[in-house]
Design an enzyme around this catalytic site. Structure first.
Site, PDB file in Angstrom:
ATOM      1  N   GLN A 132       0.881  -1.039   0.084  1.00  0.00           N
ATOM      2  CA  GLN A 132       0.154   0.017   0.116  1.00  0.00           C
ATOM      3  C   GLN A 132       0.764   1.376  -0.026  1.00  0.00           C
ATOM      4  O   GLN A 132       0.420   2.396  -0.111  1.00  0.00           O
ATOM      5  CB  GLN A 132      -0.603   0.055   1.300  1.00  0.00           C
ATOM      6  CG  GLN A 132      -1.701  -1.225   1.380  1.00  0.00           C
ATOM      7  CD  GLN A 132      -2.773  -1.128   2.805  1.00  0.00           C
ATOM      8  OE1 GLN A 132      -2.700  -2.200   3.317  1.00  0.00           O
ATOM      9  NE2 GLN A 132      -3.165  -0.039   3.209  1.00  0.00           N
ATOM     10  N   ARG A 156      -8.232  -0.951   8.541  1.00  0.00           N
ATOM     11  CA  ARG A 156      -9.164   0.023   8.452  1.00  0.00           C
ATOM     12  C   ARG A 156      -9.493   0.946   9.767  1.00  0.00           C
ATOM     13  O   ARG A 156     -10.498   1.065  10.063  1.00  0.00           O
ATOM     14  CB  ARG A 156     -10.394  -0.501   7.849  1.00  0.00           C
ATOM     15  CG  ARG A 156     -11.052   0.178   6.717  1.00  0.00           C
ATOM     16  CD  ARG A 156     -12.128  -0.645   6.171  1.00  0.00           C
ATOM     17  NE  ARG A 156     -12.906   0.404   5.065  1.00  0.00           N
ATOM     18  CZ  ARG A 156     -13.748  -0.059   4.484  1.00  0.00           C
ATOM     19  NH1 ARG A 156     -14.486  -1.221   4.626  1.00  0.00           N
ATOM     20  NH2 ARG A 156     -14.527   0.762   3.501  1.00  0.00           N
ATOM     21  N   CYS A 157      -8.255   1.316  10.320  1.00  0.00           N
ATOM     22  CA  CYS A 157      -8.326   1.735  11.808  1.00  0.00           C
ATOM     23  C   CYS A 157      -7.866   3.038  11.986  1.00  0.00           C
ATOM     24  O   CYS A 157      -8.044   3.796  12.906  1.00  0.00           O
ATOM     25  CB  CYS A 157      -7.680   0.727  12.762  1.00  0.00           C
ATOM     26  SG  CYS A 157      -5.789   0.924  12.544  1.00  0.00           S
TER      27      CYS A 157
END
Lengths: 290, 792
Positions: free
Chosen positions: B221, B368-369
């Site tokens: 990513q 996704r935090c």
């Protein structure tokens, strides 16, 4: 997937398949493959030979025979039963269980007979077969033999099938009166193994239970035949105290292990709740018919 | 005559995702799709034990298998000073174990072979002799006085504490608590989970001896961070490293860290001078790579009788596993957990955190935090509900009293962040109206007659998205800005490259929409490219909902630079001075003579064929964007549930989501993000967690044990929106990627707790599995879910 090396055979007749099983060392029958393939992927199972029976014709049937018995061929998929037009009329317990087996993807490929042969204590069909007093027809080099399911499974993931025998058919005996019943399953998610599940089959005549069977899923080292609980129902009119007693006896017949799905006590409680609920659902349906 | 912006795919267009065209045709290009000539295959041998000393490793049987090219061990790595590597949180992590294994699934050896089957055969043939040590699976065990030392490799490490960290005003908070009318307390555990992208991690390292260049195809990513890290670890000059992150099958933070598998494949390629492919399987991914959460809370709220929150105290303990490998801004030890209570007007707050080592896999900031904002907002909203219940106050009213008011922005949060904008009460009201809040008590009474328990849960929150600003946010010292580079070709078509990296967010679609908005070039005329460090401008990558706030802003800014140059060209073409040029979408015209104009495409052609004297030809530029602040979206999630008290099973009746993420670039993609996030929130509350047994075995190493919800279970979602443009973002957008995952879980848990509050239950640890709910109903008391999982 990267399994260990194996040899693959695809016979086109039962006889050819049996001959292969007789001659090959360490051979496994491949039908739906929904348990075997994942185990090979993880290399938990490393059979040297696979005998794929999917090319053998005329094994995909399920049908009610004129004598009232019900027969399911070795290549009948879960989805065939789920979508069946005749199953509900003849075998309401199987019709109730069919949409609860695994998930839609597995149901498309997996087979009823294969599931029973896998002898997983968390298998749904085995409990149904126990409740219905069904049998497996095994075919080997010297012909066919019929084995009651309670004798067929010899332990977790093991059966009495010889290495060169193929389970070609499941047979469910005729009803004594009108057959009814149901299947309830607690799972954390569709496709999860059952935390606990109960199969109840009742043959009714004039509101009296003529025959009954209860099979329990996921609450012991193998599928549980709650025969005492079932016997408690026979001859009754499903009075509240009888149902309550049967539910208690069913829970008492289990030997669950506590795990991340729930404690042993919880699983026992679910069994008694489900047995009561299935019977209550049956009674509600009867009342609507009457 | 102005162009219709929605028609050209500008802001507000629910344009279909252009990337889907190749994905749904099976034409995506993932790492495993890449095949290089002469490529070898690598498989990793992982530890079956959670904690054990390695006595010996025998690789001879593996070497004897035809097709096995090399078996790599920790000893071989150590000989090249690569047995350990630095983590993104200034700790070290074993690449291949030399002394001990410290978690189940740790990398012990790697086999490189002609094909992946042989590589696995080789792994099975390796014999490792382990001496088992006592495994530690939770902080309580880790902090016991006689606990075995997990990190005996570290010189000054005498216990299992990673760090102690605090933030806020301790004395001021103590004072407020001493004077409060009431103190509400809550203890809970946010369980460990795993992002579990559909595509696991993998790499193909290709070292070319002739050019000295290392090319690595990799599931990353943040490819530029990886290039810097590889340069440091492997001592290869940065310009000789090319990281290519092709299509990614999801990331969710799992693909930010640098994993041992990448490093091993690189060394293998250097040693063998062949491309080496490593593709992790799902189990390897679940048991060894970046997880999420695993934080314990003791929380307290100081309350005034009228419902005003006076102060917050949060004491937290985080379980980091065997190596402190969290991917997070360097300044913060436990991410942005202190963003808790940002939407409430609270004078004082204090938070402590102790990080501990355990015999579990490393890499705590994922899923996704937005750097542990998930934990912050879950803790916050659970504490808020408990406090409302303790006060005997309506939960909506309690929130209304304490929410920050519209005209208080910018507002300093209890722990010192500065929120930018919002309409919190309005969002809450939209949610309450949508769910039919006033009628719910009637439904509850109706259900009670059927023997069912109904509950309604609310979660309201704002969260910091878009790290960072360079004053406060860096990773390994690299400031957290981002970048965009735009080249407009002579026919008015364009290519845009950014330093972000889409993993499913739809950048190829939405970045083009921003350019369309700024320049009037139809979105379909713009191709977007990301992930190749040889071509893309330097950026910090995509995670923590930062792409739109940072890279998206850079896209806006670079487009404006292009427009500024095009304006000069337009003046030249129209033979007027710059000052007499006006802009409308896609077109420059002469002030006062709107018919005399040139399109942006005509300007582009002129940039290559007819530039004014003294002007550099061409029409391209780049922009690096350092945001002045984080963006602060707000959300109100409301769920209603029905519980079967005889089984503990709960079903979701309705879910209402009101999101204010400022200006929406592509509403369809935003809605997709919200629905995906709510699905994960439901999963977290209902079924999805990684736990461990007493021996340190990971329960959740496959999809039969690690439950991801399917379409069968997932409830329907009703989406609503409020728009408060971000005051400091070029197009007024705020982050949205993680809002529902962050704010959603508390809505579901609060709903179940609302149903059970009358029987005295204040907390059940997630996931709220039926047996836990049943136990709470039977005992009328709280149910904890700490590992190890008990065989009860």
């Amino acid at each position: 997937m990267y399994p260990s090396r194996f040899r693959y055979e695809a016979p086109t007749s039962i006889e050819e398949a049996i001959a292969l099983l007789s001659s090959l060392e360490d051979a496994k029958v491949l039908a739906g493959g929904q348990s075997l393939i994942p185990m090979m992927k993880l290399r938990f199972a490393n059979p040297a030979n696979l005998v794929d029976i999917n090319n053998i014709p005329d094994l995909g049937y399920h049908r009610a025979d004129s004598d009232g018995s019900f027969r399911i061929g070795a290549l009948c998929r879960h989805a065939d039963l789920e979508k069946s037009k005749i199953l509900g009329e003849h075998q309401p317990l199987l019709a109730a269980a069919a949409p609860l087996v695994a998930d839609p993807i597995v149901r498309t490929r997996g087979t009823f007979v294969g599931s029973v042969c896998h002898a997983d204590p968390q298998g749904d069909w085995a409990s149904c077969m126990v409740a219905l007093g069904g049998s497996i027809v095994a075919q080997g080099p010297s012909g066919k033999r019929t084995i009651p399911v309670k004798d067929f499974v010899s332990g977790p993931f093991t059966t009495v099938l010889a290495h060169n025998e193929i389970a070609v058919e499941a047979v469910i005996p005729p009803a004594q009166g009108t057959r009814t019943g149901g299947y309830l399953k607690l799972e954390r998610r569709v496709g999860d193994f059952a935390t606990a599940a109960a199969a109840v089959s009742l043959d009714m005549s004039d509101g009296v239970v003529k025959d009954a069977g209860i099979g329990l899923t996921g609450v012991g080292a193998q599928t549980i035949n709650a025969s005492e609980a079932a016997e408690a129902l026979i001859g009754s009119r499903l009075e509240d105290d009888v149902v309550e007693r049967a539910a208690e006896l069913a829970a008492a017949a289990t030997s669950p292990r506590g795990d991340h799905r729930g404690s042993a006590d919880y699983k026992r409680h679910i069994i008694s709740t489900f047995v009561s609920r299935i019977i209550a659902n049956v009674q509600r349906a009867e009342m609507q018919v009457a | 005559m102005a162009i219709d912006e929605v028609k050209i795919g500008g802001l507000g267009a629910s344009r279909r995702r252009v990337e889907d065209n190749r994905f749904i045709r099976g034409k995506g290009n993932y790492v495993d799709d890449v095949v290089l000539p002469g490529m070898l295959h690598m498989e990793i041998l992982r530890s079956p034990l959670a904690h054990a000393r390695i006595k010996s490793i025998d690789t001879s049987a593996a070497y004897a298998i035809p097709g096995v090219r090399m078996v790599m061990t920790g000893e071989m790595m150590a000989a090249r000073n690569l047995a350990w590597m630095p983590t993104l949180s200034y700790d070290t992590q074993a690449v291949l174990a030399t002394d001990k294994v410290r978690f189940q699934g740790q990398e012990v050896c790697a086999v490189i072979a002609d094909d992946p089957y042989i590589a696995r055969d080789g792994v099975e043939a390796i014999v490792v002799d382990y001496e088992p040590l006592a495994p530690i699976v939770n902080p309580e065990q880790a902090l016991a006085p006689d606990a075995p030392l997990i990190r005996d490799d570290k010189v000054n490490q005498t216990n299992n504490v990673v760090f102690d960290w605090e933030v806020g005003d301790r004395e001021g908070t103590d004072r407020v608590f001493a004077e409060a009318d009431m103190v509400s307390e809550l203890e809970l555990h946010y369980p460990r989970s795993h992002p579990s992208p559909i595509e696991a991690c993998g790499s193909i390292a290709d070292y070319d001896r002739a050019t000295s260049k290392l090319t690595v195809y990799m599931t990353s990513q943040a490819p530029h961070i990886v290039r810097a890290a590889v340069s440091m670890v492997a001592e290869i000059p940065e310009h000789m490293i090319r990281i290519i992150s092709p299509d990614l099958g999801g990331g969710f933070g799992n693909k930010v860290p640098v994993y041992p598998g990448y490093v091993i494949s690189i060394l293998a390629s250097i040693l063998l001078e062949r491309p080496v492919k490593w593709i992790e399987d799902k189990t390897g991914n679940l048991i060894s790579t970046g997880f999420g959460r695993d934080v314990y809370l003791k929380g307290k709220l100081a309350l005034r009788k009228d419902g005003k929150i006076l102060g917050v105290r949060m004491d937290t303990v985080s379980d980091h596993g065997a190596f402190f490998a969290d991917a997070q801004p360097s300044k913060f030890k436990i991410g942005l957990i202190h963003s808790a209570f940002a939407c409430y007007d609270i004078p004082t707050a204090y938070l402590t955190n102790r990080g501990v080592y355990t015999n579990k896999s490393p890499g705590g900031v994922a899923y996704r935090c937005s750097f542990r904002v998930t934990e912050a907002m879950f803790f916050q909203e659970r504490m808020v509900q408990a406090a409302a219940d303790d006060l005997g106050m309506d939960q909506a009213e309690f929130r209304r009293i304490n929410l920050v008011k519209d005209d208080d922005f910018p507002k300093r949060t209890p722990f010192g962040f500065l929120t930018d904008s919002g309409q919190y009460e309005k969002c809450l009201q939209v949610g309450l109206d949508a769910i039919g809040y006033d009628d719910f008590q009637n439904q509850k009474a109706e259900a009670a007659k059927r023997g069912r328990l109904l509950g309604l849960g609310i979660s309201t929150m704002t969260e910091p998205l878009g790290a960072g600003n360079s004053r406060e946010y860096d990773i390994l010292g690299i400031k957290m800005f981002d970048s965009a580079e735009l080249r407009v070709h002579m026919t008015g078509k364009a290519i845009l490259r950014t330093g972000a990296k889409s993993q499913g967010q739809g950048h190829e679609t939405t970045w083009a929409q921003i350019v369309a908005h700024e320049l009037g070039i139809p979105a379909e005329d713009i191709v977007v490219e990301e992930g190749d460090t040889d071509t893309a401008p330097f950026g910090m990558g995509t995670y923590a909902s930062r792409s739109t706030p940072v890279a998206g802003a850079a896209v806006s800014m670079v487009s404006r630079k292009i427009r500024a140059k095009a304006r000069k060209i337009a003046a030249h073409l129209l033979e007027v001075s710059d000052e007499d040029i006006e802009w409308e979408l896609g077109r420059f015209y002469v002030r006062g003579a709107p018919d005399r104009g040139v399109s942006i495409q005509e300007c582009a052609m002129a940039a290559y064929s007819n530039v004014p004297d003294g002007m550099e030809p061409g029409l391209e530029n780049n922009a690096y964007y350092d945001p002045p602040n984080l963006t602060w979206p707000f959300a109100c999630y409301i769920a209603t549930v029905e519980i079967d008290p005889l089984t503990g099973v709960w079903d979701v009746i309705r879910v209402v989501a009101v999101d204010d993420c400022g200006v929406r670039i592509n509403p369809m993609i935003v809605e997709g993000q919200i629905m995906g996030g709510l699905t994960e929130a439901y999963a977290m509350a209902n079924m999805q967690f990684i736990t461990f047994d007493e021996d340190g075995n990971c329960v959740g190493s496959n999809y039969m044990d690690y439950l991801l919800p399917t379409a069968w279970e997932t409830p329907g979602f009703e989406l609503h929106e409020v728009v408060t443009p971000c005051p400091h973002h070029p197009i007024g957008a705020k982050g949205i990627g993680e809002c529902a995952t962050v704010g959603g879980p508390a809505a579901f848990v609060n709903a179940v707790m609302d149903a059970l509050k009358d029987i005295g239950v204040r907390n059940i640890d997630m996931p709220l599995l039926p047996d836990r709910v049943y136990e709470a109903i039977q005992t009328g008391s709280d149910v904890s879910g700490h590992p190890p999982v008990k065989n009860r």
